[in-house]
Design a protein around this motif. Sequence first.
Motif, PDB file in Angstrom:
ATOM      1  N   SER A  29      10.301  78.266 -16.095  1.00  0.00           N
ATOM      2  CA  SER A  29       9.913  78.273 -14.696  1.00  0.00           C
ATOM      3  C   SER A  29       8.428  78.724 -15.136  1.00  0.00           C
ATOM      4  N   PHE A  30       7.840  79.709 -16.243  1.00  0.00           N
ATOM      5  CA  PHE A  30       6.657  79.703 -16.884  1.00  0.00           C
ATOM      6  C   PHE A  30       5.946  78.875 -16.754  1.00  0.00           C
ATOM      7  N   MET A  31       6.553  77.397 -16.755  1.00  0.00           N
ATOM      8  CA  MET A  31       4.385  76.348 -16.942  1.00  0.00           C
ATOM      9  C   MET A  31       4.044  76.087 -15.892  1.00  0.00           C
ATOM     10  N   PRO A  32       2.939  75.854 -16.407  1.00  0.00           N
ATOM     11  CA  PRO A  32       1.532  76.033 -15.378  1.00  0.00           C
ATOM     12  C   PRO A  32       1.690  74.833 -14.510  1.00  0.00           C
ATOM     13  N   ARG A  33       3.290  74.212 -14.621  1.00  0.00           N
ATOM     14  CA  ARG A  33       3.370  73.037 -13.449  1.00  0.00           C
ATOM     15  C   ARG A  33       4.338  72.774 -12.376  1.00  0.00           C
ATOM     16  N   ASN A  34       4.893  73.763 -12.894  1.00  0.00           N
ATOM     17  CA  ASN A  34       5.793  74.651 -11.572  1.00  0.00           C
ATOM     18  C   ASN A  34       4.773  75.965 -10.751  1.00  0.00           C
ATOM     19  N   ASP A  35       3.850  76.526 -11.168  1.00  0.00           N
ATOM     20  CA  ASP A  35       3.468  77.120 -11.157  1.00  0.00           C
ATOM     21  C   ASP A  35       3.136  77.330  -9.059  1.00  0.00           C
ATOM     22  N   GLN A  36       4.064  77.981  -8.066  1.00  0.00           N
ATOM     23  CA  GLN A  36       3.803  77.880  -7.034  1.00  0.00           C
ATOM     24  C   GLN A  36       2.941  79.210  -6.002  1.00  0.00           C
ATOM     25  N   THR A  37       1.617  80.062  -6.498  1.00  0.00           N
ATOM     26  CA  THR A  37       1.755  81.408  -6.350  1.00  0.00           C
ATOM     27  C   THR A  37       0.282  81.087  -5.625  1.00  0.00           C
ATOM     28  N   GLU A  74       6.381  86.038  12.952  1.00  0.00           N
ATOM     29  CA  GLU A  74       6.525  85.952  11.492  1.00  0.00           C
ATOM     30  C   GLU A  74       4.786  84.911  11.065  1.00  0.00           C
ATOM     31  N   LEU A  75       3.862  85.429  10.352  1.00  0.00           N
ATOM     32  CA  LEU A  75       2.715  85.585  10.142  1.00  0.00           C
ATOM     33  C   LEU A  75       2.246  84.149   9.009  1.00  0.00           C
ATOM     34  N   THR A  76       3.805  83.627   8.342  1.00  0.00           N
ATOM     35  CA  THR A  76       3.310  83.057   7.214  1.00  0.00           C
ATOM     36  C   THR A  76       2.963  81.542   7.146  1.00  0.00           C
ATOM     37  N   LYS A  77       2.970  81.161   8.598  1.00  0.00           N
ATOM     38  CA  LYS A  77       2.069  80.292   9.331  1.00  0.00           C
ATOM     39  C   LYS A  77       1.292  79.688  10.754  1.00  0.00           C
ATOM     40  N   VAL A  78       0.946  81.467  10.567  1.00  0.00           N
ATOM     41  CA  VAL A  78       0.460  81.546  11.940  1.00  0.00           C
ATOM     42  C   VAL A  78      -0.992  80.860  12.026  1.00  0.00           C
ATOM     43  N   LYS A 126      -0.836  78.741   2.649  1.00  0.00           N
ATOM     44  CA  LYS A 126      -1.193  77.686   1.816  1.00  0.00           C
ATOM     45  C   LYS A 126       0.111  77.482   0.718  1.00  0.00           C
ATOM     46  N   LEU A 127       0.668  78.892   0.660  1.00  0.00           N
ATOM     47  CA  LEU A 127       1.638  79.040  -0.215  1.00  0.00           C
ATOM     48  C   LEU A 127       2.889  78.125  -0.399  1.00  0.00           C
ATOM     49  N   ASP A 128       3.209  77.281  -1.215  1.00  0.00           N
ATOM     50  CA  ASP A 128       5.004  76.582  -1.356  1.00  0.00           C
ATOM     51  C   ASP A 128       6.153  77.191  -0.935  1.00  0.00           C
ATOM     52  N   LEU A 129       6.435  77.363   0.145  1.00  0.00           N
ATOM     53  CA  LEU A 129       8.180  77.147   0.150  1.00  0.00           C
ATOM     54  C   LEU A 129       8.913  76.842  -0.159  1.00  0.00           C
ATOM     55  N   ASN A 130       9.032  75.887  -1.279  1.00  0.00           N
ATOM     56  CA  ASN A 130       9.817  75.087  -1.818  1.00  0.00           C
ATOM     57  C   ASN A 130      10.790  74.484   0.164  1.00  0.00           C
ATOM     58  N   GLY A 131      10.137  74.194   0.941  1.00  0.00           N
ATOM     59  CA  GLY A 131      10.495  73.042   2.125  1.00  0.00           C
ATOM     60  C   GLY A 131      11.183  74.063   2.981  1.00  0.00           C
ATOM     61  N   PHE A 132      11.347  75.562   3.378  1.00  0.00           N
ATOM     62  CA  PHE A 132      11.105  75.928   4.262  1.00  0.00           C
ATOM     63  C   PHE A 132       9.453  76.294   4.919  1.00  0.00           C
ATOM     64  N   ASP A 133       9.879  75.178   5.368  1.00  0.00           N
ATOM     65  CA  ASP A 133       7.669  75.156   6.332  1.00  0.00           C
ATOM     66  C   ASP A 133       7.979  76.341   7.470  1.00  0.00           C
ATOM     67  N   ARG A 134       9.343  76.329   8.232  1.00  0.00           N
ATOM     68  CA  ARG A 134       9.344  77.347   9.684  1.00  0.00           C
ATOM     69  C   ARG A 134      10.001  77.982   8.910  1.00  0.00           C
ATOM     70  N   ILE A 135       9.449  79.071   9.179  1.00  0.00           N
ATOM     71  CA  ILE A 135      10.441  80.954   8.894  1.00  0.00           C
ATOM     72  C   ILE A 135      10.316  81.089  10.295  1.00  0.00           C
TER      73      ILE A 135
END
Length: 144
Positions: A29-37, A74-78, A126-135
């Motif tokens: 989980s700490f590998m750079p390629r897995n960074d979703q921040t 909800e303002l994640t993708k506002v 722009k954060l990676d939501l792991n497929g939950f694009d509509r919160i």
Amino acid sequence: MLSKSQARAFFLGGTLVTFLIFIGLTIYSFMPRNDQTNYSKITKEVVRGKEIWETNNCMGCHTIMGEGGYYAPELTKVVDRRGEGYIKAVLMSPIPWAPNGRKMVAYHMNETDANAMVAYLKWIGKLDLNGFDRIVSPLAKENN
């Protein structure tokens, strides 16, 4: 039935396997390629927007990534939904914004602060939501 030594070996073996799996997943989980921040795209303007967000307690009414109050949208993708111009107009308005009977405080922000808020909301969007694009807020009504 296991003998005492077999039970001890079973327990220690299971503990060791679980520990190794935990360590492996932690390293993975700490590998750079897995960074979703989206950390590399944080600018001073984004930081200023976050400061404004916290100072005005926006999370008391709004949610980001499902966290916060459920009074307001909800303002994640506002920015994707409404656009920068709409957001700036609401934030810079000298009169309280009251869509659907819910009144938002009139912040009457200057252009610099409104741009900082838009930058923060764009960064959040722009954060990676792991497929939950509509919160959506649990209080939102589905349009049929």
